[in-house]
Design a protein around this motif. Structure first.
Motif, PDB file in Angstrom:
ATOM      1  N   PHE A 155      -3.307   3.941 -10.249  1.00  0.00           N
ATOM      2  CA  PHE A 155      -3.806   2.955  -9.297  1.00  0.00           C
ATOM      3  C   PHE A 155      -4.017   1.613  -9.993  1.00  0.00           C
ATOM      4  O   PHE A 155      -3.557   0.571  -9.538  1.00  0.00           O
ATOM      5  CB  PHE A 155      -5.123   3.498  -8.711  1.00  0.00           C
ATOM      6  CG  PHE A 155      -5.874   2.562  -7.825  1.00  0.00           C
ATOM      7  CD1 PHE A 155      -5.577   2.476  -6.478  1.00  0.00           C
ATOM      8  CD2 PHE A 155      -6.923   1.792  -8.321  1.00  0.00           C
ATOM      9  CE1 PHE A 155      -6.305   1.632  -5.639  1.00  0.00           C
ATOM     10  CE2 PHE A 155      -7.646   0.948  -7.497  1.00  0.00           C
ATOM     11  CZ  PHE A 155      -7.332   0.869  -6.156  1.00  0.00           C
ATOM     12  N   LEU A 156      -4.698   1.632 -11.145  1.00  0.00           N
ATOM     13  CA  LEU A 156      -4.996   0.399 -11.881  1.00  0.00           C
ATOM     14  C   LEU A 156      -3.735  -0.219 -12.491  1.00  0.00           C
ATOM     15  O   LEU A 156      -3.606  -1.443 -12.533  1.00  0.00           O
ATOM     16  CB  LEU A 156      -6.038   0.665 -12.967  1.00  0.00           C
ATOM     17  CG  LEU A 156      -7.434   1.027 -12.448  1.00  0.00           C
ATOM     18  CD1 LEU A 156      -8.335   1.450 -13.600  1.00  0.00           C
ATOM     19  CD2 LEU A 156      -8.044  -0.117 -11.657  1.00  0.00           C
ATOM     20  N   GLU A 157      -2.805   0.604 -12.951  1.00  0.00           N
ATOM     21  CA  GLU A 157      -1.549   0.071 -13.497  1.00  0.00           C
ATOM     22  C   GLU A 157      -0.762  -0.666 -12.418  1.00  0.00           C
ATOM     23  O   GLU A 157      -0.169  -1.713 -12.674  1.00  0.00           O
ATOM     24  CB  GLU A 157      -0.717   1.187 -14.120  1.00  0.00           C
ATOM     25  CG  GLU A 157      -1.249   1.640 -15.459  1.00  0.00           C
ATOM     26  CD  GLU A 157      -0.519   2.838 -16.044  1.00  0.00           C
ATOM     27  OE1 GLU A 157       0.239   3.523 -15.310  1.00  0.00           O
ATOM     28  OE2 GLU A 157      -0.728   3.094 -17.244  1.00  0.00           O
ATOM     29  N   HIS A 158      -0.758  -0.106 -11.211  1.00  0.00           N
ATOM     30  CA  HIS A 158      -0.051  -0.765 -10.114  1.00  0.00           C
ATOM     31  C   HIS A 158      -0.693  -2.122  -9.805  1.00  0.00           C
ATOM     32  O   HIS A 158       0.001  -3.121  -9.633  1.00  0.00           O
ATOM     33  CB  HIS A 158      -0.061   0.125  -8.869  1.00  0.00           C
ATOM     34  CG  HIS A 158       0.729  -0.437  -7.746  1.00  0.00           C
ATOM     35  ND1 HIS A 158       2.110  -0.379  -7.712  1.00  0.00           N
ATOM     36  CD2 HIS A 158       0.356  -1.105  -6.628  1.00  0.00           C
ATOM     37  CE1 HIS A 158       2.538  -0.975  -6.623  1.00  0.00           C
ATOM     38  NE2 HIS A 158       1.494  -1.424  -5.943  1.00  0.00           N
ATOM     39  N   LYS A 169      -9.950  -2.492   3.170  1.00  0.00           N
ATOM     40  CA  LYS A 169     -10.340  -1.185   3.714  1.00  0.00           C
ATOM     41  C   LYS A 169      -9.368  -0.097   3.285  1.00  0.00           C
ATOM     42  O   LYS A 169      -9.771   1.015   2.945  1.00  0.00           O
ATOM     43  CB  LYS A 169     -10.398  -1.226   5.244  1.00  0.00           C
ATOM     44  CG  LYS A 169     -11.616  -1.865   5.813  1.00  0.00           C
ATOM     45  CD  LYS A 169     -11.577  -1.789   7.327  1.00  0.00           C
ATOM     46  CE  LYS A 169     -12.754  -2.471   7.949  1.00  0.00           C
ATOM     47  NZ  LYS A 169     -12.699  -2.436   9.416  1.00  0.00           N
ATOM     48  N   ARG A 170      -8.103  -0.412   3.295  1.00  0.00           N
ATOM     49  CA  ARG A 170      -7.100   0.586   2.938  1.00  0.00           C
ATOM     50  C   ARG A 170      -7.122   0.891   1.439  1.00  0.00           C
ATOM     51  O   ARG A 170      -6.943   2.036   1.039  1.00  0.00           O
ATOM     52  CB  ARG A 170      -5.734   0.137   3.430  1.00  0.00           C
ATOM     53  CG  ARG A 170      -5.712   0.186   4.974  1.00  0.00           C
ATOM     54  CD  ARG A 170      -4.480  -0.371   5.592  1.00  0.00           C
ATOM     55  NE  ARG A 170      -3.295   0.394   5.252  1.00  0.00           N
ATOM     56  CZ  ARG A 170      -2.071   0.026   5.586  1.00  0.00           C
ATOM     57  NH1 ARG A 170      -1.885  -1.076   6.281  1.00  0.00           N
ATOM     58  NH2 ARG A 170      -1.030   0.752   5.237  1.00  0.00           N
ATOM     59  N   LEU A 220       0.811  -1.213   0.000  1.00  0.00           N
ATOM     60  CA  LEU A 220       0.000   0.000   0.000  1.00  0.00           C
ATOM     61  C   LEU A 220       0.846   1.265   0.000  1.00  0.00           C
ATOM     62  O   LEU A 220       0.479   2.255  -0.638  1.00  0.00           O
ATOM     63  CB  LEU A 220      -0.986  -0.019   1.155  1.00  0.00           C
ATOM     64  CG  LEU A 220      -2.049  -1.109   1.029  1.00  0.00           C
ATOM     65  CD1 LEU A 220      -2.973  -1.110   2.220  1.00  0.00           C
ATOM     66  CD2 LEU A 220      -2.834  -0.979  -0.265  1.00  0.00           C
ATOM     67  N   ASP A 221       1.984   1.247   0.679  1.00  0.00           N
ATOM     68  CA  ASP A 221       2.883   2.403   0.623  1.00  0.00           C
ATOM     69  C   ASP A 221       3.371   2.622  -0.810  1.00  0.00           C
ATOM     70  O   ASP A 221       3.416   3.753  -1.297  1.00  0.00           O
ATOM     71  CB  ASP A 221       4.085   2.213   1.552  1.00  0.00           C
ATOM     72  CG  ASP A 221       3.717   2.346   3.017  1.00  0.00           C
ATOM     73  OD1 ASP A 221       2.603   2.840   3.323  1.00  0.00           O
ATOM     74  OD2 ASP A 221       4.536   1.948   3.873  1.00  0.00           O
ATOM     75  N   GLU A 222       3.729   1.531  -1.480  1.00  0.00           N
ATOM     76  CA  GLU A 222       4.158   1.617  -2.874  1.00  0.00           C
ATOM     77  C   GLU A 222       3.026   2.144  -3.747  1.00  0.00           C
ATOM     78  O   GLU A 222       3.237   2.985  -4.625  1.00  0.00           O
ATOM     79  CB  GLU A 222       4.602   0.236  -3.357  1.00  0.00           C
ATOM     80  CG  GLU A 222       5.202   0.222  -4.738  1.00  0.00           C
ATOM     81  CD  GLU A 222       5.634  -1.180  -5.136  1.00  0.00           C
ATOM     82  OE1 GLU A 222       5.294  -1.582  -6.268  1.00  0.00           O
ATOM     83  OE2 GLU A 222       6.315  -1.865  -4.334  1.00  0.00           O
ATOM     84  N   MET A 223       1.808   1.684  -3.472  1.00  0.00           N
ATOM     85  CA  MET A 223       0.667   2.136  -4.262  1.00  0.00           C
ATOM     86  C   MET A 223       0.399   3.620  -4.043  1.00  0.00           C
ATOM     87  O   MET A 223       0.129   4.351  -4.983  1.00  0.00           O
ATOM     88  CB  MET A 223      -0.580   1.337  -3.954  1.00  0.00           C
ATOM     89  CG  MET A 223      -1.761   1.792  -4.780  1.00  0.00           C
ATOM     90  SD  MET A 223      -3.174   0.758  -4.537  1.00  0.00           S
ATOM     91  CE  MET A 223      -2.940  -0.357  -5.896  1.00  0.00           C
TER      92      MET A 223
END
Length: 163
Positions: free
Chosen positions: A79-82, A101-102, A54-57
């Motif tokens: 977001f979608l590419e990740h 949730k995150r 999530l940090d990477e995202m």
């Protein structure tokens, strides 16, 4: 290696209740002592994986103003590419309640950007941000489970049309 082993076991529909440190260590071809040098238990391993992903995202969804796209659309595409690049991981991790949730919170931020952009243009959403974010998460979940049949850009455009 432990993270890759855990994902591998979960992707194979390994029964989570039977998942042990030993099975993860065996898959990683490392010993249990090495596992315990880095993690308290399997939940600690999962928590660290969630935080890293999530940090990477969060870093990848920063607005991309050079693309001449609206910030909301640029953030959604990032977001979608990740997710597309890490589809196997997301397919497994979205079953984790905290992770889901995150991810929802990130989508809510993106939707909030859209709302602000639309206000500036004199248009507004007729539906709450939470409903849009929830619908988008459902679409993304379906997309991952189906093996990402559409490109991130195409899916982003479809979601934006829907909104």
């Amino acid at each position: 290696m432990f993270k890759e082993a855990l994902i591998s076991l979960l992707e194979e529909n390994y029964d989570r209740s039977k998942l042990t440190v030993q099975s993860i260590a065996d898959r990683a071809e490392l010993n249990r002592a090495t596992f315990y040098l880095h993690y308290r238990d399997i939940e600690d391993l999962m928590e660290q994986m969630i935080n890293e992903v999530l940090d990477e995202m969060y870093q990848t969804i920063n607005p991309l103003s050079q693309d001449n796209l609206s910030l909301g659309k640029a953030s959604l595409i990032s977001f979608l590419e990740h997710i597309y690049q890490h589809a196997g991981l997301f397919n497994v991790m979205l079953e984790n309640k905290d992770f889901r949730k995150r991810v929802f919170s990130m989508l809510l931020e993106i939707v909030s950007l859209w709302r602000e952009e639309r206000k500036v243009k004199g248009r507004s959403f007729q539906v709450s941000n939470e409903i849009i974010a929830s619908s988008t998460l459902g679409i993304v979940t379906w997309w991952i489970q189906e093996g990402t049949p559409y490109s991130p850009s195409y899916l982003a455009n479809q979601i934006i049309k829907m909104v």
